[in-house]
Design a protein around this motif. Structure first.
Motif, PDB file in Angstrom:
ATOM      1  N   ALA A 189      53.246  27.266  41.818  1.00  0.00           N
ATOM      2  CA  ALA A 189      52.115  28.055  43.180  1.00  0.00           C
ATOM      3  C   ALA A 189      52.437  27.385  43.982  1.00  0.00           C
ATOM      4  N   ALA A 190      52.952  28.117  45.157  1.00  0.00           N
ATOM      5  CA  ALA A 190      53.046  27.002  46.485  1.00  0.00           C
ATOM      6  C   ALA A 190      50.977  27.114  46.594  1.00  0.00           C
ATOM      7  N   ALA A 191      50.897  28.621  46.811  1.00  0.00           N
ATOM      8  CA  ALA A 191      49.308  28.597  47.156  1.00  0.00           C
ATOM      9  C   ALA A 191      49.216  29.448  46.461  1.00  0.00           C
ATOM     10  N   ILE A 192      47.847  29.548  45.812  1.00  0.00           N
ATOM     11  CA  ILE A 192      47.099  30.136  45.243  1.00  0.00           C
ATOM     12  C   ILE A 192      46.037  31.640  45.383  1.00  0.00           C
ATOM     13  N   SER A 193      45.537  32.703  45.379  1.00  0.00           N
ATOM     14  CA  SER A 193      44.438  33.393  46.336  1.00  0.00           C
ATOM     15  C   SER A 193      44.144  34.018  45.797  1.00  0.00           C
ATOM     16  N   ALA A 194      42.733  34.561  45.654  1.00  0.00           N
ATOM     17  CA  ALA A 194      42.769  35.197  44.939  1.00  0.00           C
ATOM     18  C   ALA A 194      40.933  36.050  45.687  1.00  0.00           C
ATOM     19  N   ARG A 195      41.257  37.217  45.288  1.00  0.00           N
ATOM     20  CA  ARG A 195      39.128  38.180  46.130  1.00  0.00           C
ATOM     21  C   ARG A 195      39.015  38.596  44.596  1.00  0.00           C
ATOM     22  N   ALA A 196      37.704  38.552  44.952  1.00  0.00           N
ATOM     23  CA  ALA A 196      37.218  38.851  43.547  1.00  0.00           C
ATOM     24  C   ALA A 196      37.562  39.369  42.159  1.00  0.00           C
ATOM     25  N   PHE A 197      38.268  38.065  41.759  1.00  0.00           N
ATOM     26  CA  PHE A 197      38.777  38.340  40.334  1.00  0.00           C
ATOM     27  C   PHE A 197      37.956  37.932  39.649  1.00  0.00           C
ATOM     28  N   ALA A 198      37.616  36.184  39.798  1.00  0.00           N
ATOM     29  CA  ALA A 198      36.849  35.958  38.048  1.00  0.00           C
ATOM     30  C   ALA A 198      36.249  35.166  38.736  1.00  0.00           C
ATOM     31  N   PRO A 199      34.194  34.477  38.526  1.00  0.00           N
ATOM     32  CA  PRO A 199      33.858  33.651  38.980  1.00  0.00           C
ATOM     33  C   PRO A 199      34.191  32.184  38.760  1.00  0.00           C
TER      34      PRO A 199
END
Length: 208
Positions: free
Chosen positions: A134-144
């Motif tokens: 992946a060139a970018a990885i995003s996450a919002r409220a996924f896990a600690p």
């Protein structure tokens, strides 16, 4: 700091064209309609949908080069940020990971409705998704944060950009990481919430 829906729309216009804004308007309609069927976002945030969810997602584009792809979004759920990014940048390959069946089905329907052939929904846990770079990885409220990095590091390379919206604990979460991993990240201020930050990093965590 964005304070109203008009400002949020104008902010999003910096990162997309008229067609992209039209897709965002349609996405907002779809999201509000689906929120009557399943609880995707807090009802008290509907009035500020563009600030709280759409512009809040769009601001991630300020921290990557134009055309960064493929983009991996973890625990997409209601759509932000991954589906918002896909709607704004339809040429990007966006992979949305969502293990909850009803939410994954909603994401797939919305992506089809918005005409996003490069947006793929993985309706499974991240552990079951086949690895890719992946060139970018995003996450919002996924896990600690430690768990997030542990689960997703196999998708990263030394050039991967991490974009992780956090609340007021952003700085503390970085400090709690092993030193060499912590050095990957810095905190950017959110344009939608004075109490929030975005963890921006680059590279592959050696240890989470």
């Amino acid at each position: 700091m964005l304070s109203n829906e008009e400002e949020a729309r104008a902010y999003c216009a910096r990162f997309t064209d008229a067609a992209g804004l039209a897709r965002l308007e349609r996405l907002a309609e779809l999201l509000l309609a689906e929120n009557r069927v399943q609880n995707l976002i807090a009802r008290n945030s509907e009035e500020f949908l563009w600030v709280r969810h759409i512009a809040d997602s769009a601001q991630l584009l300020a921290h990557v080069s134009r055309g960064t792809s493929p983009w991996l979004d973890l625990g997409t759920g209601a759509g932000p940020p991954g589906l918002v990014i896909a709607a704004m940048c339809p040429d990007l390959t966006c992979v949305l990971v969502e293990s909850r069946k009803k939410r994954a089905e909603w994401l797939a329907r919305a992506a089809a409705e918005l005409g996003l052939p490069n947006c793929r929904v993985e309706a499974r846990k991240l552990e079951s998704v086949e690895s890719f770079s992946a060139a970018a990885i995003s996450a919002r409220a996924f896990a600690p944060l430690p768990k997030l990095l542990d689960l997703s590091s196999r998708f990263s390379t030394r050039d991967t950009v991490w974009l992780l919206p956090k609340g007021r604990s952003a700085g503390q979460e970085v400090q709690d990481l092993p030193a060499r991993t912590a050095q990957m990240f810095h905190v950017e201020h959110s344009v939608t919430d004075p109490q929030a930050g975005i963890l921006v990093g680059k590279g592959r965590p050696e240890q989470a």
